[in-house]
Design a protein around this motif. Sequence first.
Motif, PDB file in Angstrom:
ATOM      1  N   LEU A 169       0.848  -1.186   0.000  1.00 20.21           N
ATOM      2  CA  LEU A 169       0.000   0.000   0.000  1.00 20.21           C
ATOM      3  C   LEU A 169       0.882   1.234   0.000  1.00 20.21           C
ATOM      4  O   LEU A 169       1.964   1.243   0.577  1.00 20.21           O
ATOM      5  CB  LEU A 169      -0.887   0.028   1.243  1.00 20.21           C
ATOM      6  CG  LEU A 169      -1.995  -1.011   1.317  1.00 20.21           C
ATOM      7  CD1 LEU A 169      -2.624  -1.002   2.699  1.00 20.21           C
ATOM      8  CD2 LEU A 169      -3.044  -0.756   0.259  1.00 20.21           C
ATOM      9  N   SER A 170       0.384   2.272  -0.655  1.00 20.86           N
ATOM     10  CA  SER A 170       1.174   3.495  -0.707  1.00 20.86           C
ATOM     11  C   SER A 170       0.232   4.668  -0.951  1.00 20.86           C
ATOM     12  O   SER A 170      -0.886   4.489  -1.425  1.00 20.86           O
ATOM     13  CB  SER A 170       2.185   3.366  -1.844  1.00 20.86           C
ATOM     14  OG  SER A 170       2.571   4.632  -2.285  1.00 20.86           O
ATOM     15  N   PHE A 171       0.699   5.855  -0.610  1.00 24.30           N
ATOM     16  CA  PHE A 171      -0.027   7.052  -1.017  1.00 24.30           C
ATOM     17  C   PHE A 171       0.149   7.216  -2.510  1.00 24.30           C
ATOM     18  O   PHE A 171       1.239   6.984  -3.033  1.00 24.30           O
ATOM     19  CB  PHE A 171       0.539   8.278  -0.323  1.00 24.30           C
ATOM     20  CG  PHE A 171       0.050   8.433   1.073  1.00 24.30           C
ATOM     21  CD1 PHE A 171      -1.246   8.835   1.314  1.00 24.30           C
ATOM     22  CD2 PHE A 171       0.872   8.152   2.143  1.00 24.30           C
ATOM     23  CE1 PHE A 171      -1.716   8.967   2.610  1.00 24.30           C
ATOM     24  CE2 PHE A 171       0.416   8.282   3.434  1.00 24.30           C
ATOM     25  CZ  PHE A 171      -0.889   8.692   3.673  1.00 24.30           C
ATOM     26  N   THR A 172      -0.917   7.600  -3.204  1.00 24.39           N
ATOM     27  CA  THR A 172      -0.774   7.908  -4.622  1.00 24.39           C
ATOM     28  C   THR A 172      -1.489   9.219  -4.878  1.00 24.39           C
ATOM     29  O   THR A 172      -2.353   9.631  -4.105  1.00 24.39           O
ATOM     30  CB  THR A 172      -1.409   6.812  -5.503  1.00 24.39           C
ATOM     31  OG1 THR A 172      -2.813   6.808  -5.228  1.00 24.39           O
ATOM     32  CG2 THR A 172      -0.830   5.447  -5.212  1.00 24.39           C
ATOM     33  N   GLY A 173      -1.135   9.850  -5.990  1.00 27.63           N
ATOM     34  CA  GLY A 173      -1.778  11.102  -6.341  1.00 27.63           C
ATOM     35  C   GLY A 173      -1.359  12.220  -5.406  1.00 27.63           C
ATOM     36  O   GLY A 173      -0.542  12.051  -4.510  1.00 27.63           O
ATOM     37  N   ARG A 174      -1.943  13.384  -5.628  1.00 30.74           N
ATOM     38  CA  ARG A 174      -1.546  14.551  -4.862  1.00 30.74           C
ATOM     39  C   ARG A 174      -2.773  15.380  -4.547  1.00 30.74           C
ATOM     40  O   ARG A 174      -3.767  15.312  -5.259  1.00 30.74           O
ATOM     41  CB  ARG A 174      -0.549  15.367  -5.703  1.00 30.74           C
ATOM     42  CG  ARG A 174      -0.097  16.658  -5.086  1.00 30.74           C
ATOM     43  CD  ARG A 174       1.225  17.111  -5.700  1.00 30.74           C
ATOM     44  NE  ARG A 174       1.250  16.931  -7.150  1.00 30.74           N
ATOM     45  CZ  ARG A 174       1.005  17.911  -8.018  1.00 30.74           C
ATOM     46  NH1 ARG A 174       0.719  19.102  -7.613  1.00 30.74           N
ATOM     47  NH2 ARG A 174       1.060  17.671  -9.310  1.00 30.74           N
ATOM     48  N   THR A 181      -3.604   3.406  -1.999  1.00 34.32           N
ATOM     49  CA  THR A 181      -3.990   2.231  -2.770  1.00 34.32           C
ATOM     50  C   THR A 181      -2.742   1.439  -3.142  1.00 34.32           C
ATOM     51  O   THR A 181      -1.635   1.752  -2.726  1.00 34.32           O
ATOM     52  CB  THR A 181      -4.809   2.619  -4.025  1.00 34.32           C
ATOM     53  OG1 THR A 181      -5.252   1.423  -4.661  1.00 34.32           O
ATOM     54  CG2 THR A 181      -4.007   3.448  -4.986  1.00 34.32           C
ATOM     55  N   THR A 182      -2.949   0.375  -3.918  1.00 34.21           N
ATOM     56  CA  THR A 182      -1.840  -0.456  -4.361  1.00 34.21           C
ATOM     57  C   THR A 182      -1.234   0.155  -5.623  1.00 34.21           C
ATOM     58  O   THR A 182      -1.811   1.064  -6.214  1.00 34.21           O
ATOM     59  CB  THR A 182      -2.349  -1.855  -4.713  1.00 34.21           C
ATOM     60  OG1 THR A 182      -3.369  -1.698  -5.698  1.00 34.21           O
ATOM     61  CG2 THR A 182      -2.936  -2.548  -3.508  1.00 34.21           C
ATOM     62  N   ALA A 183      -0.100  -0.379  -6.062  1.00 31.91           N
ATOM     63  CA  ALA A 183       0.497   0.085  -7.306  1.00 31.91           C
ATOM     64  C   ALA A 183      -0.467  -0.188  -8.454  1.00 31.91           C
ATOM     65  O   ALA A 183      -1.004  -1.278  -8.574  1.00 31.91           O
ATOM     66  CB  ALA A 183       1.820  -0.633  -7.555  1.00 31.91           C
ATOM     67  N   PHE A 184      -0.723   0.809  -9.262  1.00 26.43           N
ATOM     68  CA  PHE A 184      -1.627   0.738 -10.404  1.00 26.43           C
ATOM     69  C   PHE A 184      -3.028   0.296  -9.998  1.00 26.43           C
ATOM     70  O   PHE A 184      -3.764  -0.267 -10.814  1.00 26.43           O
ATOM     71  CB  PHE A 184      -1.053  -0.140 -11.532  1.00 26.43           C
ATOM     72  CG  PHE A 184       0.156   0.491 -12.163  1.00 26.43           C
ATOM     73  CD1 PHE A 184       0.026   1.373 -13.216  1.00 26.43           C
ATOM     74  CD2 PHE A 184       1.428   0.243 -11.672  1.00 26.43           C
ATOM     75  CE1 PHE A 184       1.129   1.995 -13.771  1.00 26.43           C
ATOM     76  CE2 PHE A 184       2.536   0.856 -12.211  1.00 26.43           C
ATOM     77  CZ  PHE A 184       2.386   1.735 -13.269  1.00 26.43           C
ATOM     78  N   ASP A 185      -3.337   0.544  -8.691  1.00 32.91           N
ATOM     79  CA  ASP A 185      -4.700   0.307  -8.214  1.00 32.91           C
ATOM     80  C   ASP A 185      -5.146  -1.140  -8.427  1.00 32.91           C
ATOM     81  O   ASP A 185      -6.327  -1.421  -8.624  1.00 32.91           O
ATOM     82  CB  ASP A 185      -5.665   1.259  -8.954  1.00 32.91           C
ATOM     83  CG  ASP A 185      -6.750   1.768  -8.020  1.00 32.91           C
ATOM     84  OD1 ASP A 185      -6.653   1.493  -6.812  1.00 32.91           O
ATOM     85  OD2 ASP A 185      -7.685   2.416  -8.502  1.00 32.91           O
TER      86      ASP A 185
ATOM     87  N   THR B  66       5.299   0.196  -5.733  1.00 36.24           N
ATOM     88  CA  THR B  66       4.378   1.191  -5.164  1.00 36.24           C
ATOM     89  C   THR B  66       5.047   2.564  -5.100  1.00 36.24           C
ATOM     90  O   THR B  66       4.391   3.577  -5.261  1.00 36.24           O
ATOM     91  CB  THR B  66       3.938   0.801  -3.740  1.00 36.24           C
ATOM     92  OG1 THR B  66       4.988   0.121  -3.080  1.00 36.24           O
ATOM     93  CG2 THR B  66       2.713  -0.054  -3.755  1.00 36.24           C
ATOM     94  N   TYR B  69       4.806   4.044  -8.532  1.00 36.57           N
ATOM     95  CA  TYR B  69       3.440   4.486  -8.817  1.00 36.57           C
ATOM     96  C   TYR B  69       3.113   5.757  -8.035  1.00 36.57           C
ATOM     97  O   TYR B  69       2.472   6.674  -8.562  1.00 36.57           O
ATOM     98  CB  TYR B  69       2.463   3.366  -8.446  1.00 36.57           C
ATOM     99  CG  TYR B  69       1.034   3.652  -8.836  1.00 36.57           C
ATOM    100  CD1 TYR B  69       0.672   3.776 -10.170  1.00 36.57           C
ATOM    101  CD2 TYR B  69       0.041   3.795  -7.873  1.00 36.57           C
ATOM    102  CE1 TYR B  69      -0.633   4.038 -10.531  1.00 36.57           C
ATOM    103  CE2 TYR B  69      -1.270   4.047  -8.221  1.00 36.57           C
ATOM    104  CZ  TYR B  69      -1.599   4.170  -9.562  1.00 36.57           C
ATOM    105  OH  TYR B  69      -2.894   4.429  -9.915  1.00 36.57           O
ATOM    106  N   ASP B  70       3.585   5.804  -6.787  1.00 36.91           N
ATOM    107  CA  ASP B  70       3.404   6.997  -5.958  1.00 36.91           C
ATOM    108  C   ASP B  70       3.989   8.228  -6.663  1.00 36.91           C
ATOM    109  O   ASP B  70       3.314   9.259  -6.815  1.00 36.91           O
ATOM    110  CB  ASP B  70       4.101   6.748  -4.605  1.00 36.91           C
ATOM    111  CG  ASP B  70       3.938   7.889  -3.610  1.00 36.91           C
ATOM    112  OD1 ASP B  70       3.283   8.880  -3.961  1.00 36.91           O
ATOM    113  OD2 ASP B  70       4.462   7.775  -2.497  1.00 36.91           O
ATOM    114  N   THR B  73       2.080   9.177  -9.970  1.00 42.87           N
ATOM    115  CA  THR B  73       0.787   9.835  -9.779  1.00 42.87           C
ATOM    116  C   THR B  73       0.925  11.180  -9.065  1.00 42.87           C
ATOM    117  O   THR B  73       0.026  11.999  -9.116  1.00 42.87           O
ATOM    118  CB  THR B  73      -0.180   8.945  -8.962  1.00 42.87           C
ATOM    119  OG1 THR B  73       0.478   8.546  -7.751  1.00 42.87           O
ATOM    120  CG2 THR B  73      -0.597   7.715  -9.736  1.00 42.87           C
TER     121      THR B  73
END
Lengths: 589, 166
Positions: A169-174, A181-185, B66, B69-70, B73
């Motif tokens: 799991l990781s933070f994604t987006g800003r 979510t996970t890598a590439f959701d 991850t 991807y982080d 994005t």
Amino acid sequence: MSENMIHLTINHMPVEVPAGTRIIEAAHSIGIDIPHLCYHPDQSIKAHCRMCMVEVTGQRKLLAACSTLVWEGMEVITDSKRVYDAQVGVLDLILADHHQDCLACARNNNCDLQNLCRRFNRLKPDLPDVSSKERPRLDNPSIVRDPTKCVKCGRCVKVCTEVQGIGALSFTGRSAACKVTTAFDLPMNETDCVLCGQCTLVCPVGALTEVDHTSHVRHALHDPTKHVVVQVAPSVRVALGDDFGMEPGALVTGKMVTALKMIGFEKVFDTNFSADLTIMEEGSELLDRIKNGGCLPMITSCSPGWVNFMEKHHPEMIPHLSTAKSPQGMFGAVLKTYYAQRMGWDPKDIVSVSVMPCTAKKFEATRPELGRNGYQDVDVVLTTRELAKLIRYEGLDLKRLPESEFDAPLGTGSGAGAIFGNTGGVMEAALRTAYELYTGKELPRLEFEAVRGEVGGIREATIDLGGTSLKVAVANGLKNAEEVIRRVESGEADYLFIEIMACPGGCIGGGGQPIGTNNAKRQARIKALYALDKSLPLRKSHENPDIKTIYEEFFDHPLSHKAHELLHTTYAARPKRYDFTPYLHGTQK
Amino acid sequence: MKPFVQKLDELTPEMVALVDRVVEEHQNDPTQLVGILLDIQDGVERHYIPEPVAYYLSQRLSIRVTQIYDVVTFYSMLYDKPRAKYTLEVCNSAPCRVKDSDTLVETLKRLLNLEVGEVTYDGRFCIEKVPCFGACDVSPAVRVNGAVYGHLDSEERVLDMLRQLD
């Protein structure tokens, strides 16, 4: 008075704490709970949620109490109007981006966010709802993710990365698009995730929860044609009490059995029994591997998160895994063969339920290897949390229930089986039996202190097996497991036997344990299991009379043909999402 | 018309070569992740980071996928979904607006039958308005994959520019 003590006041109350303490901890020491969501006592500081902002005299801005270290003469105010307005402002904004679906939420009445709303008397949201409208992600048998509930505190990311070393799991987006979510959701099962469930344990809200199977059990209980039988894992009895406001580590075996009988289970059995069976098989397998030059070191295979980890991340190490099934798997197999035969039941009419401290056990139960003739050995797996839910559903007050005993004959477990629930326990139980089987002599002292220990870390010991020395290692938490594997693969260590549990502290700290499980509670539970072991007259697996009977009547001897068929399993490398082997020649890996 | 790659589902030898080259250029240094990703994105036909490429890169740099991807994005200049092969970036800062870049945008929209931000059905063109990229001397101008085409003040010149792009 020590020089590195710091003196400060919090709400005009003098406090003395060691240097390096943070405001939130100093306040906690005098009984002030500063509101927080992302702060967790066992994790490094994040300062994401901003709920813990407090006023410090002389500082222009409010400071985050979770990240600010105390200093000499500091004056902290946690209850001024300015602090209150800021905290309620943050709370309102978090609520606006939170799907307020409390009645249908798995964490209703057990939710940090809801508790804050209650505390600040925010009964109705002031701001319009701007939460995302994603669907809950139900893509594996263990864990559900509901992104609409996520408050972006980052606790799950920390536990997955820092404690387990997985980083699924990781933070994604800003900014507004930020989500966890996970890598590439991708669905969790298609990522590096091993379904250990530690994320569900630290999530302050209902964004990460176990897949609920309580309704399956209730449905089965109401079906008169079914025999609904339950087994309870060793670590559940020292954790369940937590959910009912009892002391951490409270031993509730008798009350729990009563509760299960009142819920309506036809037979209530003890996984400690099959833990003893596991020791017989695994201990014999170890001795067999040592004598006949099998694959060494042998590594335990009781922890399903750990088995997932091996299959996904270290398929080359699979031959080292003990082929013995986990106690849950063995119990299911015994129940639907030996016991069914004994009772004259058709295995198809048995609903085999297990109560486990674990979300990965839910996945384990679906493995095709753990079943035969079109049925699974374990039909439904409940976590400790779900058992608490069932007990509440029945309207039972666990604290006031009378005590009762497990049913015979699959309800007798030794002290060795009990300590399966904590780190070092499987090792100790195996050593007690292996020593006596190997030397034929009685063990002078049952306690192997060298393999006992704390939450986290790796322990090594050399055990004397009547002249032969056995080098062993014990690790809990997958980050430590990875380190043990590294030592083995690099040839740095020459262990013969390794015990690994995926969760910190072992099963007593498992991902299915009551919300609020932290390292202090884990320690209390470990102590309780060792105390339970000490209090039992029966402390060696091979001396369990029911184990002796089952070998006489059914399995003949450990590692027999029948034992292999029912009590052992196979593992397979999990296909990788992408196979890069053709391209990896000539690169550094 | 030649077939157009919509989305990369499998790693191709070309992608492996691209990642290997870029990673070498950055001394296999995972701390240069943003630069590595920008360079890979430049080399991918539709200017994004395909999933298998991210997985391969994570193995090459020994970091978690991850984390990649982080980062992808997080930054608006990195993309995890396919974009147009040719993104026509039109400057909408004051100097270009003075030199009538609005008409340039209208011409592009009419010629390609496209709104700003949309991608043509074949994935080749997209029109975007961007801040100044320092081509005021040749404005009104378009920047495509880093190359600047200036003095686009007539339909012929715009057509000429589009013809140069494949």
